[in-house]
Motif scaffolding. Sequence first.
Motif, mmCIF file in Angstrom:
data_model
loop_
_atom_site.group_PDB
_atom_site.id
_atom_site.type_symbol
_atom_site.label_atom_id
_atom_site.label_comp_id
_atom_site.label_asym_id
_atom_site.label_seq_id
_atom_site.Cartn_x
_atom_site.Cartn_y
_atom_site.Cartn_z
ATOM 1 N N ASP A 156 -4.729 3.543 -3.778
ATOM 2 C CA ASP A 156 -3.984 3.094 -2.602
ATOM 3 C C ASP A 156 -2.634 2.487 -2.970
ATOM 4 O O ASP A 156 -1.709 2.461 -2.156
ATOM 5 C CB ASP A 156 -4.817 2.062 -1.821
ATOM 6 C CG ASP A 156 -6.037 2.694 -1.158
ATOM 7 O OD1 ASP A 156 -5.983 3.901 -0.857
ATOM 8 O OD2 ASP A 156 -7.026 1.977 -0.963
ATOM 9 N N VAL A 157 -2.544 1.974 -4.181
ATOM 10 C CA VAL A 157 -1.278 1.514 -4.768
ATOM 11 C C VAL A 157 -1.142 2.224 -6.105
ATOM 12 O O VAL A 157 -2.144 2.405 -6.804
ATOM 13 C CB VAL A 157 -1.273 -0.011 -4.984
ATOM 14 C CG1 VAL A 157 0.045 -0.469 -5.599
ATOM 15 C CG2 VAL A 157 -1.539 -0.752 -3.678
ATOM 16 N N LYS A 214 0.843 -1.198 0.000
ATOM 17 C CA LYS A 214 0.000 0.000 0.000
ATOM 18 C C LYS A 214 0.878 1.248 0.000
ATOM 19 O O LYS A 214 1.817 1.375 0.790
ATOM 20 C CB LYS A 214 -0.924 -0.003 1.221
ATOM 21 C CG LYS A 214 -1.969 1.111 1.187
ATOM 22 C CD LYS A 214 -2.940 0.972 2.347
ATOM 23 C CE LYS A 214 -4.026 2.047 2.272
ATOM 24 N NZ LYS A 214 -5.004 1.928 3.391
ATOM 25 N N TRP A 224 -8.095 -2.607 -0.900
ATOM 26 C CA TRP A 224 -7.576 -1.324 -1.350
ATOM 27 C C TRP A 224 -8.289 -0.889 -2.631
ATOM 28 O O TRP A 224 -8.865 -1.713 -3.353
ATOM 29 C CB TRP A 224 -6.071 -1.407 -1.608
ATOM 30 C CG TRP A 224 -5.275 -1.856 -0.424
ATOM 31 C CD1 TRP A 224 -5.582 -1.676 0.895
ATOM 32 C CD2 TRP A 224 -4.047 -2.593 -0.443
ATOM 33 N NE1 TRP A 224 -4.631 -2.237 1.700
ATOM 34 C CE2 TRP A 224 -3.658 -2.811 0.910
ATOM 35 C CE3 TRP A 224 -3.223 -3.086 -1.446
ATOM 36 C CZ2 TRP A 224 -2.499 -3.488 1.260
ATOM 37 C CZ3 TRP A 224 -2.054 -3.759 -1.108
ATOM 38 C CH2 TRP A 224 -1.705 -3.958 0.238
#
Length: 367
Positions: free
Chosen positions: A188-189, A152, A178
């Motif tokens: 989130d990534v 993350k 996520w």
Amino acid sequence: MPAKGSTLLRRGIAVAAALPLLTLAACGYGSDKDEDTSKVAAEGKKLSADTVRIGYFPNLTHATALVGDQEGLLQKELGGTKASYSQFNAGPSEIEALNSGSIDIGWIGPSPAINGYSTTDGKGLRIIGGSASGGVKLVVNPDKIKSTKDIKGKKIATPQLGNTQDVAFLNWIAEQGWKVNAQSGKGDVSVVRTDNKITPDAYKSGSIDGAWVPEPTASKLVAEGAKVLLDEADLWPDKKFVITNIIVSQKFLKEHPDVVEAVLRGSVKTNKWINANPDEAKAAANTKLKALSGKELPAEVIDPAWKSIQFTDDPLASTLDTEAEHAVKAGLLEKPDLNGIYDLAPLNKVLKAEGASAVDDAGLGVK
């Protein structure tokens, strides 16, 4: 047959432009289409076609074709019908060649096979066999990422927007709870779409923190100091999922079933030889890669990469269906109708003759 337009990609992306969206990105060897005209003359009885034109990627997950070509195992089964080989660096190019009649049979990943079938309303190709499973890993910078929770907030590369590995990573991200915008890769990534051939340099420069990639790119990154955080095989039942299929144009299958059967027989015998002689097969694949690209893979790359790939005649049809569902879930694909994408009758005929068990089409075969 699928309903017309059943797999139109969302957000107004045209199909012609979107073919890369559902392609198995190659690892950067050779050109987009590299005709191999160095084959020895075919010997023996000619089948119903003078020549069969075969396409594949110069990629370890296409080692059945690499080895079958290098060792002449496919040609042996074809007798007097000549095998002519072309290499491709991307699924769209190979699908285009199949649709235009430039090749007849090809080794290719699941996503371009799905796209190639769907965008022709089920009239362009059939999947006629399996070739490989596995060979995909999440590799990361161990100084920045110690566990999956540390993904993350990091920048992780995939080969291409919507390609097989990209879809798998997006699905894994969603399973962690996520959020990522599939189109932009932001959330989130940070999903950074990066061509496999430049991913190692991106890793060395620090512009990415890791990558979800096929072999040998994963092992190239490990050679640069990355660590394997996750092997995708561990996410699948029995640790098996399709990474490479064999496809054929429906026209060629109808007109030259004997040639198709011969290629499948050669593929089955090649896989048997690969599994019985892994070191010799690995060397043969590397020799072919050197002939195509001018250099072979070093032992520190090819040895771990080779071990992570399973060579199988089974197309693992249920996993292809699951991969399509993942693309739909990610918002990259409208639900496709895959009924009829498989015709495994020729392969099962070959397997029976070899004393092997039949394989299943997961209910997606021709009726």
